[in-house]
Scaffold this motif. Structure first.
Motif, PDB file in Angstrom:
ATOM      1  N   ILE A 126       1.156  14.914  -1.476  1.00  0.00           N
ATOM      2  CA  ILE A 126       1.247  14.097  -0.261  1.00  0.00           C
ATOM      3  C   ILE A 126       2.465  13.192  -0.438  1.00  0.00           C
ATOM      4  O   ILE A 126       2.400  12.152  -1.088  1.00  0.00           O
ATOM      5  N   ASP A 127       3.580  13.643   0.130  1.00  0.00           N
ATOM      6  CA  ASP A 127       4.912  13.049  -0.099  1.00  0.00           C
ATOM      7  C   ASP A 127       5.187  11.947   0.941  1.00  0.00           C
ATOM      8  O   ASP A 127       5.214  12.195   2.132  1.00  0.00           O
ATOM      9  N   GLY A 128       5.368  10.712   0.427  1.00  0.00           N
ATOM     10  CA  GLY A 128       5.710   9.614   1.347  1.00  0.00           C
ATOM     11  C   GLY A 128       4.477   8.869   1.826  1.00  0.00           C
ATOM     12  O   GLY A 128       4.517   8.073   2.744  1.00  0.00           O
ATOM     13  N   TYR A 129       3.363   9.149   1.150  1.00  0.00           N
ATOM     14  CA  TYR A 129       2.087   8.513   1.494  1.00  0.00           C
ATOM     15  C   TYR A 129       1.285   8.363   0.207  1.00  0.00           C
ATOM     16  O   TYR A 129       1.301   9.300  -0.607  1.00  0.00           O
ATOM     17  N   PRO A 130       0.642   7.175  -0.074  1.00  0.00           N
ATOM     18  CA  PRO A 130       0.597   5.980   0.764  1.00  0.00           C
ATOM     19  C   PRO A 130       1.864   5.133   0.679  1.00  0.00           C
ATOM     20  O   PRO A 130       2.502   5.104  -0.365  1.00  0.00           O
ATOM     21  N   ARG A 131       2.181   4.484   1.788  1.00  0.00           N
ATOM     22  CA  ARG A 131       3.297   3.544   1.848  1.00  0.00           C
ATOM     23  C   ARG A 131       2.777   2.106   1.928  1.00  0.00           C
ATOM     24  O   ARG A 131       3.587   1.170   2.020  1.00  0.00           O
ATOM     25  N   GLU A 132       1.495   1.941   1.940  1.00  0.00           N
ATOM     26  CA  GLU A 132       0.897   0.603   1.781  1.00  0.00           C
ATOM     27  C   GLU A 132      -0.488   0.828   1.171  1.00  0.00           C
ATOM     28  O   GLU A 132      -1.065   1.920   1.301  1.00  0.00           O
ATOM     29  N   VAL A 133      -0.990  -0.205   0.456  1.00  0.00           N
ATOM     30  CA  VAL A 133      -2.232  -0.038  -0.311  1.00  0.00           C
ATOM     31  C   VAL A 133      -3.383   0.453   0.577  1.00  0.00           C
ATOM     32  O   VAL A 133      -4.132   1.371   0.206  1.00  0.00           O
ATOM     33  N   ALA A 134      -3.490  -0.123   1.778  1.00  0.00           N
ATOM     34  CA  ALA A 134      -4.606   0.252   2.677  1.00  0.00           C
ATOM     35  C   ALA A 134      -4.596   1.749   2.978  1.00  0.00           C
ATOM     36  O   ALA A 134      -5.648   2.394   3.089  1.00  0.00           O
TER      37      ALA A 134
END
Ligand SMILES: Nc1nc2c(ncn2[C@@H]2O[C@H](COP(=O)(O)OP(=O)(O)O)[C@@H](O)[C@H]2O)c(=O)[nH]1
Ligand SMILES: Nc1ncnc2c1ncn2[C@@H]1O[C@H](COP(=O)(O)OP(=O)(O)O)[C@@H](O)[C@H]1O
Ligand SMILES: [Mg+2]
Length: 205
Positions: A101-109
């Motif tokens: 899963i490339d480019g995800y997660p971009r924030e902890v949530a």
């Protein structure tokens, strides 16, 4: 994408390994994922590519996404997570052996929501690159990528977004003991050799 609840049963039943690929813009996520796919046969899903495809589809939501992406901001969690879920289900239907899963997660949530709704990721692979190198690589990529967000102004905003929202993701998975921190300033092959060490260990575990 509809708002109906997506039935994830086939994905949960498949129980294949999931790897988060994290790193600043231009850190080499896409480049390394191509090599990982060739060696391990995993399914590569790039959140950015899924979003650009949604924009290209001409959907009303696509227009909204363009603005956010050109501003170097993060699109809403539910939008990107739904796109990923739907893409993962399509891959599982084709017999996927596992996911990058490339480019995800971009924030902890994003990571927490994904792991709660789908399943825990085996490992988060983080490509660590200096800002100077990121900018140099993105300006070079801009010569051929044709991406609306590969320009100095948006690059600066994407770097700010990375430092504010995505850097905490690295600490989050490091604390969980699920981070592979890979210095990604060398040659593509040297970096890939490091990637293989971590993936071989994670897949055997
Ligand atoms: N010099 C160098 N360039 C790289 C390396 N990895 C990727 N690139 C280039 O840097 C740019 C960004 O790479 P990409 O894989 O798209 O990174 P992403 O933005 O993290 O998905 C592209 O133009 C790549 O060709 C590397 O290890 N060394
Ligand atoms: N997980 C995500 N959450 C929110 N927005 C995202 C996510 N992934 C991609 N995007 C949006 O798409 C843009 C391009 O992402 P991506 O193609 O992964 O960039 P790069 O490959 O240069 O790191 C991001 O700057 C952001 O606007
Ligand atoms: Mg990329």
């Amino acid at each position: 994408m509809s708002d109906k609840k997506i039935d994830l049963t086939p994905l949960k039943k498949a129980g294949v390994p999931i790897f988060f690929i994290v790193g600043g813009p231009g850190s080499g996520k896409g480049t390394q994922c191509e090599k990982i796919v060739a060696k391990y046969g995993l399914s590569h899903l790039s959140s950015g590519d899924l979003l650009r495809a949604e924009v290209k589809s001409g959907s009303s939501r696509g227009a909204e996404l363009t603005k956010i992406m050109e501003a170097g901001q993060l699109v809403p969690l539910t939008v990107v997570l739904d796109l990923i879920k739907e893409a993962m289900l399509k891959e599982v239907a084709k017999g996927s052996k596992g996911f990058l899963i490339d480019g995800y997660p971009r924030e902890v949530a994003q990571g927490d929501q994904f792991e709660a709704e789908i399943m825990p990721a085996k490992l988060a692979v983080y490509f660590e690159v200096s800002e100077d190198t990121l900018v140099k690589r993105l300006l070079k990529r801009a010569e051929t990528s044709g991406r609306a967000d590969d320009n100095m102004d948006t690059i600066k905003k994407r770097l700010k977004t990375f430092n504010e929202a995505t850097a905490p993701v690295v600490a989050h998975y490091e604390k969980k003991g699920k981070l592979a921190r890979i210095k990604a300033e060398g040659t593509v092959d040297e970096i890939f050799a490091e990637v293989v060490k971590h993936l071989d260990k994670a897949i055997k575990a």
